[in-house]
Design a protein around this motif. Structure first.
Motif, PDB file in Angstrom:
ATOM      1  N   GLU A   1       0.833  -1.271   0.003  1.00 19.74           N
ATOM      2  CA  GLU A   1       0.057   0.032  -0.119  1.00 19.74           C
ATOM      3  C   GLU A   1       0.876   1.337   0.076  1.00 19.74           C
ATOM      4  O   GLU A   1       0.475   2.103  -0.457  1.00 19.74           O
ATOM      5  CB  GLU A   1      -0.903   0.111   1.154  1.00 19.74           C
ATOM      6  CG  GLU A   1      -2.142  -1.119   1.269  1.00 19.74           C
ATOM      7  CD  GLU A   1      -1.597  -2.273   1.839  1.00 19.74           C
ATOM      8  OE1 GLU A   1      -2.490  -3.271   1.652  1.00 19.74           O
ATOM      9  OE2 GLU A   1      -0.340  -2.609   1.835  1.00 19.74           O
TER      10      GLU A   1
ATOM     11  N   ASP B   1       2.318   1.587  -3.737  1.00 24.34           N
ATOM     12  CA  ASP B   1       1.277   1.984  -4.926  1.00 24.34           C
ATOM     13  C   ASP B   1       0.830   3.386  -4.434  1.00 24.34           C
ATOM     14  O   ASP B   1      -0.066   3.909  -5.224  1.00 24.34           O
ATOM     15  CB  ASP B   1       0.222   1.037  -5.061  1.00 24.34           C
ATOM     16  CG  ASP B   1      -0.617   0.709  -3.892  1.00 24.34           C
ATOM     17  OD1 ASP B   1      -0.662   1.495  -2.878  1.00 24.34           O
ATOM     18  OD2 ASP B   1      -1.276  -0.175  -3.857  1.00 24.34           O
TER      19      ASP B   1
ATOM     20  N   THR C   1      -1.265   4.213  -1.876  1.00 26.18           N
ATOM     21  CA  THR C   1      -2.619   4.087  -1.072  1.00 26.18           C
ATOM     22  C   THR C   1      -2.291   4.746   0.532  1.00 26.18           C
ATOM     23  O   THR C   1      -3.100   5.252   0.872  1.00 26.18           O
ATOM     24  CB  THR C   1      -3.067   2.741  -0.764  1.00 26.18           C
ATOM     25  OG1 THR C   1      -3.565   2.240  -2.360  1.00 26.18           O
ATOM     26  CG2 THR C   1      -4.295   2.739  -0.240  1.00 26.18           C
ATOM     27  N   VAL C   2      -1.248   4.249   0.976  1.00 25.76           N
ATOM     28  CA  VAL C   2      -0.556   4.673   2.307  1.00 25.76           C
ATOM     29  C   VAL C   2       0.591   5.457   2.036  1.00 25.76           C
ATOM     30  O   VAL C   2       1.443   5.238   1.371  1.00 25.76           O
ATOM     31  CB  VAL C   2      -0.452   3.266   3.228  1.00 25.76           C
ATOM     32  CG1 VAL C   2       0.032   3.913   4.515  1.00 25.76           C
ATOM     33  CG2 VAL C   2      -1.719   2.787   3.427  1.00 25.76           C
TER      34      VAL C   2
ATOM     35  N   SER D   1      -3.816   7.408   5.171  1.00 24.17           N
ATOM     36  CA  SER D   1      -4.467   6.769   4.107  1.00 24.17           C
ATOM     37  C   SER D   1      -5.196   7.711   3.209  1.00 24.17           C
ATOM     38  O   SER D   1      -5.370   8.756   3.488  1.00 24.17           O
ATOM     39  CB  SER D   1      -5.281   5.955   4.605  1.00 24.17           C
ATOM     40  OG  SER D   1      -5.933   4.954   3.454  1.00 24.17           O
ATOM     41  N   ASN D   2      -4.757   7.238   1.757  1.00 28.14           N
ATOM     42  CA  ASN D   2      -5.366   8.162   0.858  1.00 28.14           C
ATOM     43  C   ASN D   2      -6.962   7.711   0.535  1.00 28.14           C
ATOM     44  O   ASN D   2      -7.395   8.207  -0.444  1.00 28.14           O
ATOM     45  CB  ASN D   2      -4.464   8.324  -0.428  1.00 28.14           C
ATOM     46  CG  ASN D   2      -3.432   9.236  -0.015  1.00 28.14           C
ATOM     47  OD1 ASN D   2      -3.418  10.233   0.327  1.00 28.14           O
ATOM     48  ND2 ASN D   2      -2.344   8.547  -0.415  1.00 28.14           N
ATOM     49  N   ARG D   3      -7.150   6.475   1.192  1.00 30.18           N
ATOM     50  CA  ARG D   3      -8.430   5.950   1.108  1.00 30.18           C
ATOM     51  C   ARG D   3      -9.117   5.643   2.113  1.00 30.18           C
ATOM     52  O   ARG D   3      -8.551   5.318   3.201  1.00 30.18           O
ATOM     53  CB  ARG D   3      -8.418   4.546   0.221  1.00 30.18           C
ATOM     54  CG  ARG D   3      -8.165   4.558  -1.266  1.00 30.18           C
ATOM     55  CD  ARG D   3      -7.688   3.472  -2.069  1.00 30.18           C
ATOM     56  NE  ARG D   3      -8.682   2.336  -1.607  1.00 30.18           N
ATOM     57  CZ  ARG D   3      -8.623   1.145  -2.104  1.00 30.18           C
ATOM     58  NH1 ARG D   3      -7.499   0.730  -2.851  1.00 30.18           N
ATOM     59  NH2 ARG D   3      -9.295   0.245  -1.580  1.00 30.18           N
TER      60      ARG D   3
ATOM     61  N   VAL E   1      -9.120   2.025   3.810  1.00 29.84           N
ATOM     62  CA  VAL E   1      -7.699   1.439   4.289  1.00 29.84           C
ATOM     63  C   VAL E   1      -7.104   1.878   5.474  1.00 29.84           C
ATOM     64  O   VAL E   1      -7.151   3.065   5.499  1.00 29.84           O
ATOM     65  CB  VAL E   1      -6.641   1.651   3.000  1.00 29.84           C
ATOM     66  CG1 VAL E   1      -5.167   1.168   3.371  1.00 29.84           C
ATOM     67  CG2 VAL E   1      -7.398   1.042   1.816  1.00 29.84           C
TER      68      VAL E   1
ATOM     69  N   ASP F   1       3.730   9.640  -7.473  1.00 31.01           N
ATOM     70  CA  ASP F   1       2.558   9.167  -6.732  1.00 31.01           C
ATOM     71  C   ASP F   1       2.281   9.967  -5.428  1.00 31.01           C
ATOM     72  O   ASP F   1       1.279  10.200  -5.037  1.00 31.01           O
ATOM     73  CB  ASP F   1       2.182   7.715  -6.605  1.00 31.01           C
ATOM     74  CG  ASP F   1       1.967   7.190  -8.191  1.00 31.01           C
ATOM     75  OD1 ASP F   1       1.723   7.995  -9.186  1.00 31.01           O
ATOM     76  OD2 ASP F   1       2.419   6.083  -8.349  1.00 31.01           O
TER      77      ASP F   1
ATOM     78  N   ALA G   1      -0.568  12.272  -4.018  1.00 32.42           N
ATOM     79  CA  ALA G   1      -1.205  12.043  -2.868  1.00 32.42           C
ATOM     80  C   ALA G   1      -1.070  13.055  -1.828  1.00 32.42           C
ATOM     81  O   ALA G   1      -2.119  13.470  -1.123  1.00 32.42           O
ATOM     82  CB  ALA G   1      -0.839  10.625  -2.072  1.00 32.42           C
TER      83      ALA G   1
END
Length: 496
Positions: free
Chosen positions: A217, A220, A222-223, A242-244, A247, A419, A423
């Motif tokens: 995570e 990629d 996500t974290v 977290s970007n989601r 998660v 990325d 984010a």
């Protein structure tokens, strides 16, 4: 392939040089030999075949009627033997065979080329590793001198030496010859023999790299990692977000049954690690940053100076402070706040009521700042100048346009923007920006509420204007009456 072409390809592979760099080096070598032979090389012309199969060397001379300097001039009659069309004043390139150069000239040219190749190779290596500062690199323990460890870097090339100084080592770690070492490049130096890389096992970027390998995570995007602080060899604190919404950043880093974080701890020889969530409220962030201690309450004493007081039970005081004060120091470094830890008994007689009002004032200040109209990403708090510059050059400096591009994925086409950068900007926008559509909706709702209230007030005023009292007995009367229904007195209404 000719011997010349093979030699050039070998140089490219061995010295990591471009075609242009190799051509320049060979040209310099020939011109050095030419100068040694003729005393100067201003009129020496070197031409390469397109396939590098051979080299042509020329001496450019001026056609004259009466030669004064044979190295730069040629008689017209002699020139006409080479070209019928030449005239006095023209320049003529006359082929020179390098094999006719004196042995001393050839030796001098080779020395010049050798020196140029070494300098070019060293400059190439320096630039390559200078770009890699902050990267993690692997190598093999070779020797130790004055407590500094020398490492052979895998696939580094000749002339590259890596050193892990004592001050950048972990006190937990001991190495023997042949052990594999993974470390961060923190500096690159030029030496007389080549390039020296200065490595570090204490840099937080090492932990970041190990986490990126273990936690998909993080790899990629996500974290995200807010910050990492270390007391090397003893404890590391990591704040993640977290970007989601679906998660859990801490759970992702720890992994099932703690497998992921344990793999990182193992590579750091048992160094303890606290993974905590990054929280916007400084009181909550400070409380989790002081783990493993349980915090009763955190008071903000001075928001501008970032001073806070953490209150704990007597039994938790030693955990909050840590051995030698290291736990509270790491918490300070992680949060950016000055933290004082006291027990409930120590604060029992203190008046801490002002702390809440200070916090409220600060929150009001933040609220007013967040309500200011901003349109540029560069105006947002916490935006790095590099990111702002990249977005501006790509035409995504506008907040709305960036958000649209982030949703459809086109923002990933911006060169140089990672990325993690995307984010970070997205998170800062979500925390600080309310888009105009939302503002208009709120304003329209408020306007409808105000209008309803005004209509109600007008209606009540109209009702009050329709009620009148009899001047004689005080009974209620209306505009359509001419006699009081209570006392019978007559009256009339006149418009003023």
């Amino acid at each position: 392939m000719s011997e010349m072409a093979e030699a050039i390809r070998a140089l490219q592979a061995e010295k990591r040089m471009s075609d242009d760099a190799i051509k320049q080096t060979i040209e310099d070598m020939i011109k050095a030999a030419y100068k040694k032979t003729f005393g100067h090389n201003e009129n020496c012309i070197v031409r390469f075949r397109d396939d590098f199969s051979d080299i042509d060397v020329y001496s450019r001379k001026v056609i004259v009627d009466g030669v004064y300097d044979p190295s730069t001039e040629i008689e017209l009659e002699e020139a006409k033997e080479l070209s019928d069309e030449c005239e006095v004043g023209d320049e003529l390139d006359i082929s020179i065979d390098p094999h006719t150069f004196a042995r001393s000239a050839v030796t001098f040219g080779k020395q010049t080329a050798h020196q140029a190749l070494n300098e070019n190779f060293r400059d190439s290596l320096y630039k390559e590793y200078e770009r890699r500062k902050g990267d993690v690199i692997s190598g093999i323990f070779q020797r130790e001198r004055k407590e500094n460890i020398y490492v052979e870097i895998e696939r580094a090339g000749d002339g590259v030496e890596a050193m892990l100084p004592k001050r950048y080592q972990s006190p937990r770690e001991n190495y023997e010859k042949g052990d594999k070492i993974k470390a961060v490049i923190v500096d690159v130096r030029k030496t007389q023999t080549g390039i020296q890389l200065v490595l570090s096992r204490s840099d937080p970027k090492l932990v970041q790299n190990l986490l990126s390998i273990e936690v998909a995570e993080i790899a990629d995007g996500t974290v995200g990692i807010y910050k990492i602080v270390r007391d090397v060899g003893y404890r590391t604190k990591i704040a993640v977000y977290s970007n989601r919404n679906d998660v859990d950043p801490v759970g992702a880093c720890v992994g099932p049954k703690g497998v992921r974080i344990q793999n990182v701890i193992k590579q750091l020889e048992g160094e303890k690690m606290d993974v905590i969530p990054y929280l916007e409220d400084p009181r909550e962030f400070i409380a989790v940053a002081l783990q493993p201690a349980e915090i009763k309450k955190v008071y903000v004493l001075d928001f501008d100076k970032k001073e806070a007081l953490a209150v704990v039970n007597e039994s938790q005081s030693s955990y909050a402070i840590g051995k030698g004060g290291m736990n509270v120091k790491l918490a300070k470094d992680l949060t950016g706040w000055s933290i004082d830890v006291k027990t409930e008994e120590q604060v029992a007689d203190l008046d801490l009521t002002d702390a809440s009002s200070t916090m409220k004032a600060a929150e009001d200040l933040f609220r007013s700042v967040s309500e200011e109209e901003v349109v540029s990403v560069a105006e947002l708090p916490g935006i790095d100048e590099r990111i702002a510059s990249l977005l501006k050059e790509a035409g995504y400096d506008d907040i709305q346009r960036f958000s649209d591009a982030a949703r459809d994925g086109s923002i990933k086409n911006v060169e140089g923007l990672s990325d993690d950068d995307i984010a970070l900007v997205s998170r800062i926008i979500s925390e600080n920006v309310v888009f105009k559509d939302d503002d208009l909706a709120d304003e329209e709702s408020a306007a409808r509420t105000d209008a309803a209230g005004e209509n109600a007030s007008v209606s009540e005023e109209e009702n009050e204007e329709e009620e009148y009292l009899c001047p004689e007995c005080g009974a209620k009367i209306s505009l359509d009456m001419t006699r009081c229904p209570n006392c019978g007195v007559e009256f009339s209404f006149e418009e003023e």
